[in-house]
Design a protein around this motif. Structure first.
Motif: not given
Length: 438
Positions: A139-150
């Motif tokens: 909460x409060x952070x930008x989210x990072x979507x990771x798939x297959x290590x990238x």
């Protein structure tokens, strides 16, 4: 040191949440400005460090040059003033910089807990390596979507979907770029957003859209802790202090109640040394085989084979060897060898030699209101209580100074020095003064 790495440190912000006229990056942790630590760790990895400034730029640059003069003179550190008016934001801050090496690491100056050992982990062949945090709640952070290590997507919290809000992988804000990619794509940034700023995160989107390699690096929340307020500043200092004390404890220093002890960056402690509770060690204090007792302060001085305190103050420029300093004794530019000063004395701008005893209440009167003057005391001198030594003055070896004396001239070897008015006793005066009968 990595030969292929340039580093850019973003230090342009005003830091309004600090609620201070002092630039955020100059607020201190363990005695040094936050920006100092970012530069110090960067120099362990790179000979091409660029510091981006804007808010009170000259003040910040002057401060850092006082710590890193040699590195500035040799070109390892360069200061650049950001064109904040035309190119605001993190992306704008990097524009106009031409890094020397193949890779460029971009750091934030408000992360004073970063260590070179963590930054080394950014080594990768990816076009971009971005730091991410694995949190219980992002909460409060930008989210990072990771798939297959990238990394396949980054999204600000306000723009995230319900499923994206459940992601606990957050953007930690540190990036390593292939320098060629950085230079080619910085001119493509735009400020078509609510803040009218150029964002470095847009480079990440460009790399994703171009199907370029973009790798996440999971980092420690402690090491990448940002400092934006005085609350966070105090929290970061506790962590930094614990690191300093942990290293000294591992090296064999004894600490009584270490949480009550404060040790600044740059302090040295060697041998069988003991620090009691409430001790404060400042600037470049050096403690060698010595015992610093409760609530004593040592500042920019050397203490060797000696004991100090409790409740003593050793001010800058003092050197104590084989010496006992007791409670409520203060020294300043005092060189004491084999001396005993048990209590309630001020010893400033002086040299005192072995076998000498300084009685309670002794003062070296070193300041005449314009200049400071020196007191020199030889070997085996006994200074009686409540003595004033009016500098400049020299007391040679084997001298006895009577209690209550004010010494204004040099005293030769083997002498007794005494300055007392004759004692006068008037019988019955008490009753006369108060009008009482005997």
């Amino acid at each position: 040191m990595k030969k292929n790495l340039s580093i850019i440190i973003l230090a342009a912000g005003a830091g309004t949440r600090m609620k201070s006229s002092l630039p955020k990056v100059l607020h201190k942790i363990s005695g040094k400005p936050m920006l100092y630590y970012s530069i110090l760790e960067s120099l362990k990895l790179s000979d091409d460090v660029t510091v981006v400034l804007y808010h009170q730029a000259s003040l910040v640059q002057k401060s850092m040059e006082s710590y890193f003069k040699e590195e500035v003179d040799t070109g390892k550190i360069t200061f650049v003033i950001q064109d904040h008016k035309n190119y605001p934001g993190t992306g704008g801050a990097v524009m106009g910089i031409t890094p020397k090496h193949e890779k460029t690491l971009v750091l934030n100056a408000d992360m004073p807990l970063i260590q070179a050992s963590e930054l080394e982990k950014f080594e990768s062949d990816a076009v971009i390596v971005m730091s991410v945090l694995e949190l219980e709640s992002a909460d409060g952070y930008g989210r990072v979507v990771i798939e297959n290590g990238s990394v396949v997507k980054i999204v600000e919290q306000k723009d995230a979907s319900e499923s994206e809000l459940s992601i606990c992988t957050a953007n930690a804000g540190i990036y390593q770029f292939e320098t060629q990619f950085l230079l080619q794509n910085l001119p493509k940034l735009n400020n078509n957003n609510a803040q009218k700023e150029y964002y470095i995160t847009d480079l990440v989107e460009m790399a994703i859209n171009a199907n370029l390699s973009l790798k996440p690096l999971i980092v420690s929340e402690e090491n990448f802790k940002g400092v934006n307020s005085k609350v966070e500043l105090s929290q970061a200092e506790v962590i930094h202090q614990n690191r300093i004390k942990h290293e000294f404890l591992k090296a064999g220093v004894i600490m009584r109640l270490p949480d009550t002890i404060y040790i600044e960056h740059g302090v040295e402690i060697e041998g069988e040394s003991v620090l009691e509770n409430g001790v404060t060690l400042l600037e470049n204090a050096k403690i060698i085989n010595s015992h610093i007792k409760t609530n004593s302060m040592v500042q920019d001085s050397v203490i060797e084979n000696s004991d100090v305190g409790p409740m003593a103050r050793i001010r800058p420029g003092s050197y104590l060897k084989n010496t006992h300093i007791g409670n409520f004794v203060e020294t300043k530019k005092a060189h004491l060898t084999g001396v005993k000063a048990g209590h309630l004395s001020y010893l400033g701008d002086c040299e005192i030699n072995e076998g000498t005893n300084i009685g309670c209440g002794t003062i070296t009167c070193n300041y005449d209101g314009i200049n400071k003057h020196k007191t020199i005391i030889g070997k085996n001198v006994f200074v009686g209580s409540d003595t004033q030594l009016v500098a400049p003055v020299t007391i040679e070896d084997d001298v006895l100074i009577a209690a209550g004396s004010t010494i204004t001239r040099n005293v030769h070897k083997g002498s007794l020095a005494i300055t007392r008015a004759p004692l006068k006793i008037i019988a019955g005066y008490f009753y006369k003064f108060f009008g009482k009968k005997q």
